[in-house]
Structures are given as structure tokens and as C-alpha cells.
Design an enzyme around this catalytic site. Structure first.
Site, PDB file in Angstrom:
ATOM      1  N   TRP A 194      41.580  54.257  48.965  1.00  0.00           N
ATOM      2  CA  TRP A 194      41.422  55.023  47.719  1.00  0.00           C
ATOM      3  C   TRP A 194      41.363  54.073  46.531  1.00  0.00           C
ATOM      4  O   TRP A 194      40.620  54.294  45.573  1.00  0.00           O
ATOM      5  CB  TRP A 194      42.602  55.988  47.559  1.00  0.00           C
ATOM      6  CG  TRP A 194      42.610  56.753  46.267  1.00  0.00           C
ATOM      7  CD1 TRP A 194      42.022  57.955  46.022  1.00  0.00           C
ATOM      8  CD2 TRP A 194      43.224  56.361  45.028  1.00  0.00           C
ATOM      9  NE1 TRP A 194      42.230  58.337  44.722  1.00  0.00           N
ATOM     10  CE2 TRP A 194      42.964  57.377  44.085  1.00  0.00           C
ATOM     11  CE3 TRP A 194      43.976  55.261  44.628  1.00  0.00           C
ATOM     12  CZ2 TRP A 194      43.426  57.331  42.773  1.00  0.00           C
ATOM     13  CZ3 TRP A 194      44.428  55.198  43.321  1.00  0.00           C
ATOM     14  CH2 TRP A 194      44.154  56.221  42.409  1.00  0.00           C
ATOM     15  N   HIS A 195      42.165  52.986  46.608  1.00  0.00           N
ATOM     16  CA  HIS A 195      42.224  52.067  45.471  1.00  0.00           C
ATOM     17  C   HIS A 195      40.918  51.312  45.272  1.00  0.00           C
ATOM     18  O   HIS A 195      40.582  50.950  44.149  1.00  0.00           O
ATOM     19  CB  HIS A 195      43.380  51.074  45.641  1.00  0.00           C
ATOM     20  CG  HIS A 195      44.703  51.674  45.309  1.00  0.00           C
ATOM     21  ND1 HIS A 195      45.424  52.407  46.216  1.00  0.00           N
ATOM     22  CD2 HIS A 195      45.423  51.686  44.154  1.00  0.00           C
ATOM     23  CE1 HIS A 195      46.536  52.831  45.642  1.00  0.00           C
ATOM     24  NE2 HIS A 195      46.571  52.405  44.393  1.00  0.00           N
ATOM     25  N   GLY A 196      40.217  51.023  46.325  1.00  0.00           N
ATOM     26  CA  GLY A 196      38.971  50.297  46.110  1.00  0.00           C
ATOM     27  C   GLY A 196      38.235  50.039  47.411  1.00  0.00           C
ATOM     28  O   GLY A 196      38.825  50.016  48.485  1.00  0.00           O
TER      29      GLY A 196
END
Lengths: 461, 360
Positions: A322-324
């Protein structure tokens, strides 16, 4: 529009004063919606179209889910989720998938290569997509009525204080507040401004100062001495905390000034005595989202211990992704998942303060090591960074700041930790105390702030 | 009642600040008006050096530059008479026609004036395109300079006399359609708000205190200036920004160099065809490139020494590197009188010597 910019300060003043000069909640919501559009378009104007598309889809989906019975209800939810996840996947993960696929094809000596897209990730896409999905899921579960007023629903997704980096709100918290006319309340204004000022201080005085050391250490990790790398890693732990929690303080404070209460996102995570507690205190709105919409639907702890651990691990992998769209984030999430499943820690608080402190230090070290993966541009850089620390690499001892500023940074961290640990809440009974505090914070932010237009780290997600 | 009036006043004031700081036209008017009345508002740039002004380090006398601009008298050879056309920026805008060994001198400053020219077939027509190093990638990789340097047809010339071609297109667009959405979101709005709200003499003392704290205690410069590693001079922060193409240390791929070369060749070909006898490129290095070259991406040598480059060059990078002392002011982004003199001498020898092949 960055929170740490003059544009935001003027914008905030105008919107807030205008907000309180309006007599109906409908007109207030309309003002906030227009203001939020302007706020979002200040980054890249055309991306408002993507946000607008998801808002329309989820608004219609919410109503259809509520109206329909049986399988159709599930179908509308799935369609809404596909639309949201599809947009997220297209903008955030397409190039990542294509790059990895190209790598695999190359390894297999197959000539075909997929061309990458020249796109910039819309600011805060992961945040508002998750917030929008939370709405349709809650409507599907029957815990939230579908919102009929389009402007109110759009504002739920776009409310500017939490639009680009959270907290990822729930409809049950925000929508009722957007329907209720709330008169001007000086105590709330004071509370909100106090919190905003603290957030600005954390961002411009602490986080952006620490960033200079962190950037220097990561840019020069092959030539810098091991203790410069240690300082860089430790400072990054505090940089990302002050940056992200500072953003949340400004956002929550700005909403509070307008009499709207957003959920909390942090609760002194670096005093956690184990990794599980850390995750209960760090980015709480995201952890809660994954718990409610991924972990529990996967079975949670209802299907035995092994399955529970697998579920936890899956959640952390997804959280990393989700973060990257980078293997560093997957690695970071995966390693946290491993730590939480293998060393969940005891729920009981140790009686001895010393033991508790020792556990907190160990947890902080583990979190700091894993932040290296989060900060590095690729996994080999992260591994080399850690290896250079472990082998006590000699080399350049400069840190990017002089010794006086390094000591000043350490002092700031101590002050910040002490304040957050001892003084919780932002209510100030006395006006005089508030004015003195505000003057001191403004002066400190200006005189000691680092103004280099640094974006908030979490804007990229 | 008073509170309500005050509220409305603040709303109007805030909206006005946002509007004025967004509008390019209004900012230009404000800037012009303030420049006309420096004694009221305070000057935007310091005469002691632009970086001194940006960093508010007025009290560090070592960084100050002298105000007079004196160049050595020209020493011209008896070459063929020259019609010199120079398109440049703030480095070359102060030169006078008497500084050059040219019978005729035409100067065009990009983005401020129309870069028109008149050829004279009785003279040797020489075009020099000068640019500071920090803008090279922005201009040439992005095709910008080529668009601007394209000569206009007679018809276009009549239509656009002394109007920048980009501004011209915006003006016409306004008659036909709604304003471009991008004009509602000025990327320089924060700089403009700062200028409108805080760039006054009365606020300078506070800025000076901050500058003093940073310099004396933390050994840093504030604002848009960066203190050199030795602490003896200031650099413009954009020239050290690794993430921006303006940075001397920003990674530079061969593909980008090749693209720049290709565009330069097209420009050279274009103006040769238009009637110029010689077309020269002159890249003025950043001060940081000369005085703190560790980590340099070698932009200038990679362009100037590229075998595929057809355009001739007026090379000041090499002499500056050989003898860097005193070539740039310590508290200004620009070269010193000595640095400008080096450039002038090279230019004059280039334009008066028909056999000169510059540094190539």
C-alpha cells in the site's frame, strides 16, 4: 498545496473565517467542498478528474447497494471495489508490474518488453481510495446509511485537512458531523490552533532539520562512517514520525478549528514495548482499516493460531505494498509481518520500569532497522547500508550538519518525546497561556524552521 | 459587529493575496511598482550581491561585491567586420556595444524581449547563444529554447513585434476560450506571497536574526543560498539540488546529452540556413561547478567535447577551471568583472578571427 506553505496559511485563514460567517450547514459544506477542490488541484489540477470519478462511482454504488437486496447488493459492492482498486492499480502499480514482468521476460530470454507509462502518481491516491472503499463496505454491511447528498458525500472523501495523507476516516465518524450545524466554539478553535502549531513545529523545526542528516547519510552510505549511518537511521525514525504525525496534527487541528473531530492516528508509538503495540499506535487509521476490511474477512483469529499468523502476515505484506510500488516497501511490510507473527510480545505490561524501557529500546531498534528498507531507494541499498553499519565501516564523519546542530536536533527530539509523553491533549483553559504559547511557537517555527519546501513523506502514497 | 467587519476584511484580504500572488500579470505590475519606489518598500535584491540578499547575510562583508562594473579595454584584431547578435541572460545583459569588436551589436534577452535580429550581408554575421549552466537542461532537453529561437516569418513578425511568443499565445487564447486551468495554480505562489506579505524593510531585522542564527551557530546560510564547504562563498541552492535539472550534481544520462546535442545541431543548422556565418554556444558554468566540483555531472564538458556537436562553442569552463580564483563574486550567482572579462576576450578573439575554431 503543502501544509507547511504560506499559501496554506492564507487559504486556511480565508476558508475558516468564511466557514464561520455562513449560517447554514449546507452552505458551509459547499464552501468546504470548493475549498477542498482548490486545495487538491494545487498539486496537479487534472488529477481532480480521477478523484471525481471515484467519488461519483462510490456515491452511486452506495445508493445502489442500499436499495438492492440479495446477490445484487454484493455485485454493486464488488463493482465499486473493482473500480477503486483498478484506479489504484493503474496509477500506482502498473509500472511496477511491467518492470518486474520485463525483468522476468529478460531472464527467460524472451524479447517482448512492456513499455512503461509516463505518469505521476496522483497525490494521496491510496488514502482517498481507501477512505472511499470504507464507505461502500460500511454501507454494504449495513453499518452506514448511503449518503443521498452528493456534495456531502464528496466532502467526506475530499475534506481537505485529511485528503492527501489521512487519517483514513470512517463514514460513521465524519458524515454525521458534516450534517450537523456546529456553532463557533472558541475553546475548539484554541485547541485546534494549538495542535496545528505543534504540528508545524514537528514538521519544519524537527523533521526537515533531521532530513538533512538523513539525506546525507543515505546519499553517502558507501563512503560515510558507520556511526554517521547509525545517526542517519535513528534520525530517520524520528523524521518520519515528526513528518507524518506533524501532518496529522495540522490536519486534525485544522478540522478541530472548524469544529470537526477527526480520528487519532498516533499514540506515542516509540514508547511501545513490543512490535504489536507499536502497530497499535502507529498510523492507527490504516491499521484499523486493514484489521476491519482484510484481516477479519480473511478469518482473523477464528480459524486457529496458524491461520491467524498467516492472516497477520498477509495484512502486513499488503500494508507494505500500500505504501508504494517498490520491493523495499514489500520487504519492509513483510519483515514487520514476520516480527509481529514470531515475536508478538506480551499483552501484560511489565511491572518494572527498567524492563519496560529496555523492551521499548529493543522495539525502537527493530523498527529503526526496518525503516532503512522504507527509506532506501532499493533493497540492495538498504542491505548495503545495514552491512556498512554492522562491519563498522570507517570513512567520512561529516553528517550534513555541524555538531551544534546535531546536538540541537537531539535536544529537539528529547523535547518532542517528553512533550508527547507527558502532555497529552491540546486544550488550553487560559487565553493568556494560549497567546504566549502561540507566539512562542510561531517565533520558534520561523527562527529555527527549515524552509526548503520539503513535501510530507506520506504525500507520495 | 466589529468582529463581523473584521472577519469580512480578513476574508477579502486573504482572497486578494491569493489572487495577486497567482496572477503573473498582477505580480509583474506589483514588482514594477515596488521597484519604482524602492525607498518606500525596500529593494527586493541586495546591491551587495543577489545571494547576500537571498540569505540576508548583509553583515558578512566578505560576501559583498563591488558595485562598479569595469572591463578591460577591448583589443580588437583587424578581422572582417562583424554583425554580432547575442542572445543571453543576466550574465551578458550589462555588456555595451563598445565591449565587443563588432561594427554592429544586437542583444536579445530571452523571456524579456523579442529575440529578433537583422542580418547584414556586408558584414560577417555571428550569433552567440549564451545560457547559464543551470538552465541548459531545462531549455534544451525540453525543446523550449528551440521553440523560442525559431525565427519568425515576416507575417509573424508583424503580428508579434516585441511580444514574447508564449505570452502572445496566452493573450489570444483568452479571447477565444476560458483561461487555461494552469493559470489558476501558479507554481511560484509561495514565493509571490512571501514577496507580497513579508518582503519589506521593516521585516528584514527578523530575517537577519534567523540568518545570523543559521550562520553563526549552525554554519549554514538560509533562504535560497547555500554556504560552500569551505565557508568562504555562497552558492544558489538550485545549483546544488540533486533532484532538479538545475543541480550541478543531478544525474545526467547519455541519452539526455544526445538529445541536447541533437537540438543544438538543429538550431545551428537553422540559423546557418537563415544567413548567419557562425553560430556559437556559450555555457556559463555555475559557481559551484568551478569551486566545489566533487559530484559534478560534467554537463558542460559532455556537451562541449561531444564529437557529434556541430555548433561552435565559446568555452569559459576550461579557463575558469584552470584559474578559478576571482572568477565569481562570493555572494552573487554571477561572474565577477574578471570572469566577464575572460568571456569578453574569448568572444572578441572568436568574432574577429575568421579562422578561429573556438575551443574545438
Amino acid at each position: 498545496m503543502l501544509f507547511n506553505s504560506l499559501q496554506f496559511l492564507v487559504f486556511f485563514m480565508v476558508v475558516t473565517l468564511w466557514f464561520y460567517s455562513l449560517k447554514t450547514q449546507k452552505s458551509r459544506n459547499l464552501l468546504l467542498l470548493i475549498a477542498s477542490c482548490y486545495f487538491y488541484m494545487s498539486f496537479v489540477p487534472k488529477y481532480i478528474l480521477i478523484l471525481g470519478a471515484t467519488i461519483i462511482i462510490d456515491y452511486i454504488a452506495g445508493i445502489l447497494i442500499e436499495r438492492t437486496q440479495g446477490k445484487g447488493r454484493r455485485l454493486w459492492l464488488i463493482m465499486s471495489l473493482i473500480a477503486n482498486i483498478g484506479i489504484l492499480a493503474y496509477y500506482k502499480y502498473f509500472n511496477f508490474l511491467a518492470e518486474n514482468l520485463n525483468g522476468l521476460l529478460h531472464m527467460a530470454s524472451i524479447d517482448k518488453q512492456y513499455s512503461l507509462m509516463d505518469i505521476v502518481l496522483p497525490v494521496g491516491l491510496s488514502f482517498h481510495t481507501f477512505q472511499a472503499m470504507s464507505y461502500t463496505i460500511e454501507v454494504y454491511r449495513g453499518k452506514q446509511q448511503a449518503e443521498r447528498n452528493f456534495a456531502t458525500y464528496a466532502l467526506y472523501v475530499m475534506f481537505y485537512p485529511q485528503l492527501v495523507a489521512g487519517p483514513i476516516e470512517r463514514p460513521q465518524n465524519i458524515l454525521p458531523q458534516l450534517h450537523e450545524y456546529r456553532p463557533y466554539n472558541w475553546e475548539h478553535v484554541k485547541e485546534g490552533l494549538t495542535r496545528m502549531l505543534w504540528g508545524f513545529f514537528k514538521k519544519v523545526v524537527i523533521a526537515d532539520r533531521l532530513a538533512m542528516v538523513v539525506d546525507y547519510a543515505f546519499d553517502n552510505h558507501t563512503s560515510s562512517s558507520w556511526y554517521v549511518l547509525v545517526i542517519g537511521a535513528v534520525f530517520y525514525s524520528f523524521q518520519i514520525y515528526c513528518d507524518f504525525s506533524g501532518y496529522c496534527d495540522i490536519g486534525i487541528g485544522a478540522a478541530r478549528v472548524m469544529n470537526i473531530k477527526l480520528m487519532e492516528n498516533f499514540s506515542q508509538p516509540y514508547t511501545s514495548s513490543n512490535i504489536t503495540t507499536f502497530w497499535q499506535r502507529w498510523h492507527m487509521s490504516l491499521s484499523g482499516w486493514f484489521r476491519d476490511y482484510v484481516y477479519i474477512p480473511l478469518g482473523g483469529n477464528r480459524k486457529g493460531e496458524l491461520r491467524r499468523r498467516i492472516n497477520v502476515f498477509i495484512v502486513f505484506l499488503l500494508s507494505g505494498l500500500w505504501h508504494g510500488a517498490n520491493w523495499t516497501f514489500v520487504m519492509w511490510g513483510g519483515l514487520h509481518g514476520l516480527l509481529v507473527t514470531v515475536f508478538p510480545g506480551s499483552k501484560e505490561k511489565p511491572k518494572s520500569v527498567a524492563v519496560n524501557a529496555l523492551k521499548a529500546i529493543i522495539t525502537f531498534i527493530a523498527v529503526t532497522v526496518l525503516w532503512i528498507f522504507f527509506r532506501a531507494s532499493n533493497i540492495s541499498q538498504a542491505l548495503l547500508y545495514i552491512a556498512n553499519i554492522l562491519r563498522l565501516q570507517g570513512g567520512d564523519t561529516t553528517t550534513g550538519l555541524n555538531i551544534a546542530e546535531i546536538l540541537f536536533s537531539v535536544l529537539l527530539i528529547i523535547v518532542m518525546m517528553f512533550k508527547e509523553f507527558r502532555v497529552q491533549g491540546y486544550k488550553m483553559q487560559s487565553d493568556k497561556k494560549f497567546y504566549i504559547y502561540a507566539a512562542a511557537m510561531v517565533a520558534s517555527c520561523y527562527l529555527f524552521g527549515v524552509f526548503n519546501e520539503n513535501q510530507f513523506i506520506y504525500f507520495q502514497f | 459587529m466589529l468582529k463581523r467587519v473584521l472577519t469580512y476584511c480578513l476574508i477579502v484580504f486573504g482572497l486578494a493575496v491569493l489572487y495577486l500572488s497567482t496572477s503573473k500579470d498582477m505580480m509583474q505590475k506589483i514588482s514594477d511598482a515596488r521597484n519604482d519606489h524602492d525607498e518606500w518598500w525596500g529593494s527586493h535584491f541586495a546591491y551587495e550581491g543577489d545571494l547576500v540578499g537571498m540569505s540576508y547575510l548583509y553583515y558578512v562583508k566578505d560576501f559583498h561585491k563591488p558595485r562598479q562594473r569595469v572591463f578591460a579595454p577591448r583589443n580588437c584584431n583587424n578581422g572582417k567586420a562583424v554583425n554580432l547578435v547575442l542572445w543571453g541572460d543576466s550574465y551578458t545583459m550589462h555588456f555595451r556595444d563598445t565591449d565587443f569588436c563588432a561594427d554592429r551589436f544586437q542583444y536579445g534577452r530571452r523571456y524579456f524581449e523579442d529575440i529578433q535580429y537583422k542580418l547584414d550581408t556586408s558584414l560577417r554575421n555571428v550569433l552567440i547563444i549564451e545560457s547559464t549552466e543551470r538552465h541548459i537542461r531545462e531549455y534544451f532537453s525540453g525543446n523550449r529554447i528551440y521553440d523560442e529561437l525559431k525565427p519568425k516569418t515576416e507575417k509573424e513578425l508583424k503580428k508579434t513585434t516585441f511580444i514574447d511568443s508564449r505570452e502572445h499565445s496566452i493573450v489570444y487564447a483568452n479571447f477565444l476560450q476560458l483561461p487555461d486551468i494552469k493559470t489558476l495554480f501558479n507554481p511560484h505562489i509561495n514565493r509571490n506571497i512571501e514577496y507580497n506579505l513579508f518582503n519589506y524593510n521593516c521585516i528584514s531585522p527578523v530575517r537577519k536574526i534567523k540568518a545570523w542564527i543559521n550562520y553563526k551557530i549552525f554554519n549554514r546560510a538560509s533562504g535560497d543560498a547555500v554556504l560552500s564547504k569551505k565557508g568562504d562563498r555562497l552558492f544558489y541552492n538550485k545549483t546544488l539540488d540533486k533532484k532538479e535539472t538545475t543541480g550541478f550534481n543531478c544525474p545526467l544520462a547519455d541519452a539526455e546529452v544526445n538529445k541536447i546535442i541533437k537540438l543544438l545541431n538543429e538550431i545551428e543548422e537553422h540559423y546557418k540556413a537563415a544567413g548567419f556565418d557562425d553560430v556559437y554556444l556559450s555555457i556559463i558554468p555555475n559557481a559551484v561547478t568551478i569551486y566545489q566540483p566533487e559530484g559534478y555531472n560534467m554537463l558542460i564538458p559532455r556537451i562541449q567535447n561531444n564529437k557529434a556537436l556541430k555548433m561552435k562553442v565559446v568555452d569559459v569552463y576550461t579557463p575558469f577551471m584552470q584559474k578559478p580564483d576571482g572568477m565569481f563574486w562570493k555572494g552573487d550567482t554571477h561572474w565577477s568583472n574578471a570572469g566577464a572579462d575572460v568571456w569578453l576576450k574569448i568572444v572578441n578573439s572568436v568574432i574577429t578571427d575568421t579562422t578561429y575554431i573556438a575551443s574545438r
